[in-house]
Write a protein that holds these residues in place. Structure first.
Motif, PDB file in Angstrom:
ATOM      1  N   ALA A  78     -62.969 -35.726  10.829  1.00 25.63           N
ATOM      2  CA  ALA A  78     -61.522 -35.910  10.872  1.00 25.63           C
ATOM      3  C   ALA A  78     -61.165 -37.401  10.811  1.00 25.63           C
ATOM      4  N   ARG A  79     -61.942 -38.205  11.533  1.00 22.42           N
ATOM      5  CA  ARG A  79     -61.639 -39.639  11.524  1.00 22.42           C
ATOM      6  C   ARG A  79     -61.942 -40.277  10.187  1.00 22.42           C
ATOM      7  N   GLU A  99     -45.487 -34.948  21.831  1.00 21.08           N
ATOM      8  CA  GLU A  99     -46.831 -35.235  22.339  1.00 21.08           C
ATOM      9  C   GLU A  99     -47.904 -34.873  21.318  1.00 21.08           C
ATOM     10  N   VAL A 103     -50.824 -37.515  20.149  1.00 16.99           N
ATOM     11  CA  VAL A 103     -52.212 -37.287  20.557  1.00 16.99           C
ATOM     12  C   VAL A 103     -53.167 -37.362  19.369  1.00 16.99           C
ATOM     13  N   ALA A 104     -52.659 -37.014  18.188  1.00 23.17           N
ATOM     14  CA  ALA A 104     -53.579 -36.868  17.061  1.00 23.17           C
ATOM     15  C   ALA A 104     -53.669 -38.119  16.199  1.00 23.17           C
ATOM     16  N   GLN A 105     -53.664 -39.272  16.844  1.00 27.23           N
ATOM     17  CA  GLN A 105     -53.861 -40.501  16.078  1.00 27.23           C
ATOM     18  C   GLN A 105     -55.108 -41.189  16.607  1.00 27.23           C
ATOM     19  N   PRO A 106     -56.243 -40.494  16.553  1.00 26.76           N
ATOM     20  CA  PRO A 106     -57.421 -40.945  17.275  1.00 26.76           C
ATOM     21  C   PRO A 106     -57.967 -42.278  16.779  1.00 26.76           C
ATOM     22  N   ARG A 108     -56.373 -44.772  15.814  1.00 22.38           N
ATOM     23  CA  ARG A 108     -55.488 -45.906  15.998  1.00 22.38           C
ATOM     24  C   ARG A 108     -55.577 -46.484  17.415  1.00 22.38           C
ATOM     25  N   GLY A 109     -55.716 -47.809  17.498  1.00 16.14           N
ATOM     26  CA  GLY A 109     -55.567 -48.457  18.796  1.00 16.14           C
ATOM     27  C   GLY A 109     -56.849 -48.590  19.587  1.00 16.14           C
ATOM     28  N   ARG A 114     -54.725 -47.234  24.328  1.00 11.23           N
ATOM     29  CA  ARG A 114     -54.598 -45.798  24.524  1.00 11.23           C
ATOM     30  C   ARG A 114     -54.494 -45.437  26.002  1.00 11.23           C
ATOM     31  N   ALA A 125     -48.282 -46.469  17.213  1.00 12.67           N
ATOM     32  CA  ALA A 125     -48.444 -45.015  17.306  1.00 12.67           C
ATOM     33  C   ALA A 125     -47.076 -44.346  17.345  1.00 12.67           C
ATOM     34  N   ARG A 161     -48.907 -32.791  12.949  1.00 13.02           N
ATOM     35  CA  ARG A 161     -49.979 -33.312  13.797  1.00 13.02           C
ATOM     36  C   ARG A 161     -51.136 -33.829  12.943  1.00 13.02           C
TER      37      ARG A 161
END
Lengths: 250, 278, 292
Positions: A78-79, A99, A103-106, A108-109, A114, A125, A161
């Protein structure tokens, strides 16, 4: 011509003695909307599960963006940019629409961003979530629990999402199932806009009208075997397909 | 404030931290029945550092929290392959192992216990409690916390949309172990005497009880639950010998009529609105 | 000496086996730890103790312990489990904890917190078998355990109620689809579980010739370990795991630190959970476990 974004070669997946996919090869080119069709039990969702790492193929290779992802863990795939939705909607039961988009911006950051309150530490985000919220027209339901919404809206939240993660390939498992004509048309327009923005989409769908109007290329599966591929117009007139699939439906 | 009241308040604070340590794991959908084990590690380590090595208390607590957190992460890697009741039973086993370990560890006094710690005031205890409550409260509006809730709601889906669910759970486990260790260190320095029996299964269960009674969807619930658990038996004094039974009955009643616990977000919101209106 | 320890270990192990089966019935069918079982065990012990000191026969004592514990267990199911069956697993578990607090409190108030000793007149003689001397009461403990396990095996394997129990244990959702009545099965499971715990309590009172209100927690936690080691999805694993842990414990106490035994038992339990979640005997296919 450049290499395809997603390429499967000779992929087989079996459960016990039953082959859900046998020797499947296919590819998805950058910037296209590609559809996978076939009767129930043809192996379409299994195909998605193999691509996204939910299942591991028994044999064969999956390449995404020139990387061999066959044995990668799902989150890594996914990433790398292949993000999906689910046929049987899988939203997080305790979360609001907003939410879900955060949550689904793994990718990022950094961790400290986070781990601190998002509104202080993570403007990027929030900006991305706002953008996607706007794109899908979900502003009105932003603070509602996603699971409490109508079926069509829940599907939109799932797509939203997946999109917040900035995927390169969006995998949609029956995106318009249970939607009425207007809602489906709305989704079709959104998909086209995404494609024009450079996103590649692979989708499973039963609604033939929707598929024929939207997809640039089609693969037809039956009992885990690829029985046809081509442009929508070619598929529509393919006698094998008519026999295996369209014939039964009509 | 009388010594007695101060002591009760300190116990509320220490239990709040223990409850928070369970709360953090519960946020990822997993139950720990062995956090008293991490509390024991924190208590013994911090006490050993202050009494034998002469380290100042605050540094000792930080070191104990870090070490316990690292142990938590190390244990988390194999343990988090287990889920639900199986993880709960494994943590129960871990707690009992740690208790048994300290019973046999001569360097910390074995069954005879360990003493010599300098007494800390209730204020010092509550500075730590306040600090950690604020930290948890801040984290609750972070994306990392959302990731933890995602794991609790649907771990498979979370993984498929790109969340490293294993790291999330292990991080939560480590954080939980660190918080429990602080709770233990404060316990040791407030009561100035510890023995392995302080950190048995009943202690782990107290943590879980405080979270579930107080409210498991919000960090402040741990505070409410801890206060209830420590102060209520005092209020039930008229019942004399039947206090535990009354408490048990009350526990069942709360679970039956308000299973999300006493405090939740909507109740908190009502409180804060009322305050603004007044 | 070694043989003697083995006999003592088997006796203790018999009690573990019964109690582990008691945990296992509820765990297998409902997927929860019934924490009140530890105290049902203790209450069973006191009931049996009272019957014995009233000069009634041992079978009566065992029956009284079983009946009493089963009845209380039924109450727990009705009040503490049934209304919470669709709540997260931790909720019914804590309500059973509420009952265990109440039960312990009742025992302390009725019988005091000091241990009650069984007077010498009830202790019975010892039978010498070569170098080993077996107490008559030890034989009774082992004998009663064998009978109870046999009865339970019959119920589970041969009766229609037993088939329903196994169906639910195999797969809760499928069983529900097949129309196996959930609430009746649940009540039966709680009562059978309670009866076994009660019997185990009477036997531990005989084995130690004493009883305290705190016996439940210590032995109860150990029985959870025995259940896990035997395999949570294969209840008969407890038949092997009980004596095994009993013997291991007696031996570590006899030849080394008495305190290290808990470390070994729980370490073993964790190792089983991690590497052989199906238990010592079980085949493949471990239960994945639900969210709490």
């Amino acid at each position: 011509m450049s290499a395809p974004l997603l390429q499967l070669s000779d992929v087989t997946k079996s459960f016990g003695g039953i082959k859900a996919l046998s020797g499947l090869s296919c590819e998805v080119r950058q910037g296209q909307i590609v559809g996978v069709i076939g009767p129930n039990g043809a192996g379409k969702t299994t195909l998605f599960n193999v691509i996204t790492g939910a299942y591991r193929a028994n044999s064969g290779d999956v390449n995404f963006d020139r990387q061999p992802i066959t044995h990668w863990r799902p989150y890594r795939i996914a990433r790398a940019g292949a993000v999906r939705t689910f046929q049987n909607i899988r939203l997080f039961s305790s979360m609001t629409v907003w939410e879900h988009l955060l949550v689904a911006q793994p990718g990022r950051g950094a961790l400290w961003r986070r781990a601190l309150p998002t509104r202080w530490a993570d403007g990027a985000a929030i900006a991305r979530a706002e953008e996607v919220l706007e794109f899908f027209g979900l502003k009105d339901v932003r603070n509602q629990i996603a699971r409490s919404l109508s079926y069509g809206t829940q599907r939109k939240v799932e797509m939203a999402r997946a999109l917040t993660a900035n995927p390169r390939l969006l995998l949609l498992d029956e995106p318009v199932a249970g939607m009425n004509h207007d809602e489906a048309e709305d989704i079709r327009r959104l998909m086209l806009r995404l494609r024009d923005g450079g996103l590649t989409i692979l989708l499973i769908e039963h609604d033939m009208g929707f598929v024929m109007n939207l997809c640039d290329y089609l693969y037809v599966l039956d009992f885990g075997v690829l029985i046809a591929k081509g442009l929508p117009a070619e598929i529509q007139s393919d006698p094998i397909v008519m026999d295996a699939y369209l014939g039964k439906e009509a | 404030m009388s010594t007695y009241t101060a002591s009760l308040l300190a116990d509320v604070g220490i239990l709040t931290l223990g409850a928070l340590s369970v709360y953090v794991i519960l946020a990822t959908g997993q139950l720990s029945l062995g956090n008293a084990g991490f509390m024991a590690i924190g208590a013994y380590l911090a006490s050993y550092l202050t009494v034998v090595a002469g380290v100042p208390l605050t540094s000792a607590l930080v070191i104990a929290a870090l070490c316990s957190g690292i142990i938590g992460v190390m244990i988390g890697f194999p343990a988090l392959r287990l889920k639900g009741i199986f993880l709960a039973m494994a943590t129960l086993g871990f707690g009992e192992m740690i208790r048994s370990l300290f019973l046999n560890l001569e360097i910390t006094g074995g069954a005879g216990g360990f003493h010599g710690m300098a007494h800390v005031s209730v204020t010092y205890v509550w500075i730590w409690v306040g600090l950690i409550l604020v930290l948890v409260w801040l984290m609750e509006s972070s994306r990392a916390w959302l990731e933890m809730r995602a794991v609790a709601d649907d771990e498979t889906a979370a993984n498929l949309i790109g969340l490293n669910t294993t790291m999330t759970k292990i991080g939560a486990f480590g954080m939980s172990a660190a918080v429990a260790a602080v709770s233990g260190g404060l316990f040791a320095h407030h009561h100035v005497y510890i023995e392995p029996g302080n950190f048995g299964f009943e202690r782990s269960i107290d943590f879980v009880l405080a979270v579930i009674l107080g409210g498991s969807t919000i960090g402040a619930g741990s505070l409410v639950g801890a206060a209830l658990l420590v102060l209520l038996p005092e209020q039930l004094r008229a019942l004399d010998d039947w206090r535990p039974a009354a408490f048990g009955a009350l526990l069942i009643i709360v679970l039956l009529i308000r299973r999300q616990g006493i405090l939740d977000r909507s109740l908190l919101r009502r409180f804060t609105f009322r305050k603004q209106a007044a | 000496m070694l043989l003697q320890q083995l006999v003592n270990g088997v006796t203790l192990g018999a009690v573990y086996t019964l109690l582990a089966l008691s945990f296992s019935i509820v765990m297998g069918i409902l997927g929860i730890l019934n924490l009140a079982i530890a105290e049902l065990f203790m209450i069973g012990g006191y009931l049996g103790f009272a019957v014995i000191t009233a000069h009634l026969s041992l079978p009566v004592a065992v029956a009284a312990g079983m009946a009493g514990a089963a009845a209380i267990s039924a109450v727990i199911e009705k009040i503490g489990y049934e209304p919470l069956r669709d709540a997260p697993l931790v909720t019914p578990m804590l309500s059973t904890l509420g009952f265990s607090i109440i039960l312990q409190n009742i025992a302390t108030n009725m019988w005091g917190s000091d241990p009650l000793q069984l007077p010498d007149e009830f202790l019975g003689g010892r039978i010498a078998l070569g170098p080993v001397s077996i107490g008559e009461l030890q034989l009774i403990v082992i004998g009663v355990t064998i009978v109870l396990v046999a009865v339970m095996a019959y119920i589970v394997q041969r009766t229609s109620m037993g088939r329903a129990l196994r169906a639910v244990a195999e797969n809760r959702d499928v069983a529900r689809l097949l129309g196996v009545s959930g609430s009746r099965i649940t009540l039966t499971a709680f009562m059978m579980s309670g009866a076994l715990a009660g019997a185990a309590g009477v036997l531990i009172a005989i084995h130690y010739a004493a009883i305290t209100p705190y016996v439940g927690v210590e032995i109860g936690l150990k029985a959870i370990a025995v259940m896990v080691i035997g395999g949570t999805s294969r209840i008969w694993g407890a038949l092997l795991a009980g004596p095994l842990i009993g013997i291991a414990e007696v031996l570590t106490v006899a030849y080394g630190g008495s305190q290290i035994r808990d470390f070994v038992v729980y370490g073993f339990m964790i190792a089983i959970l991690l590497f052989r979640p199906q238990g010592l005997l079980g085949g493949s296919g471990a239960d994945q476990g639900q969210r709490v």
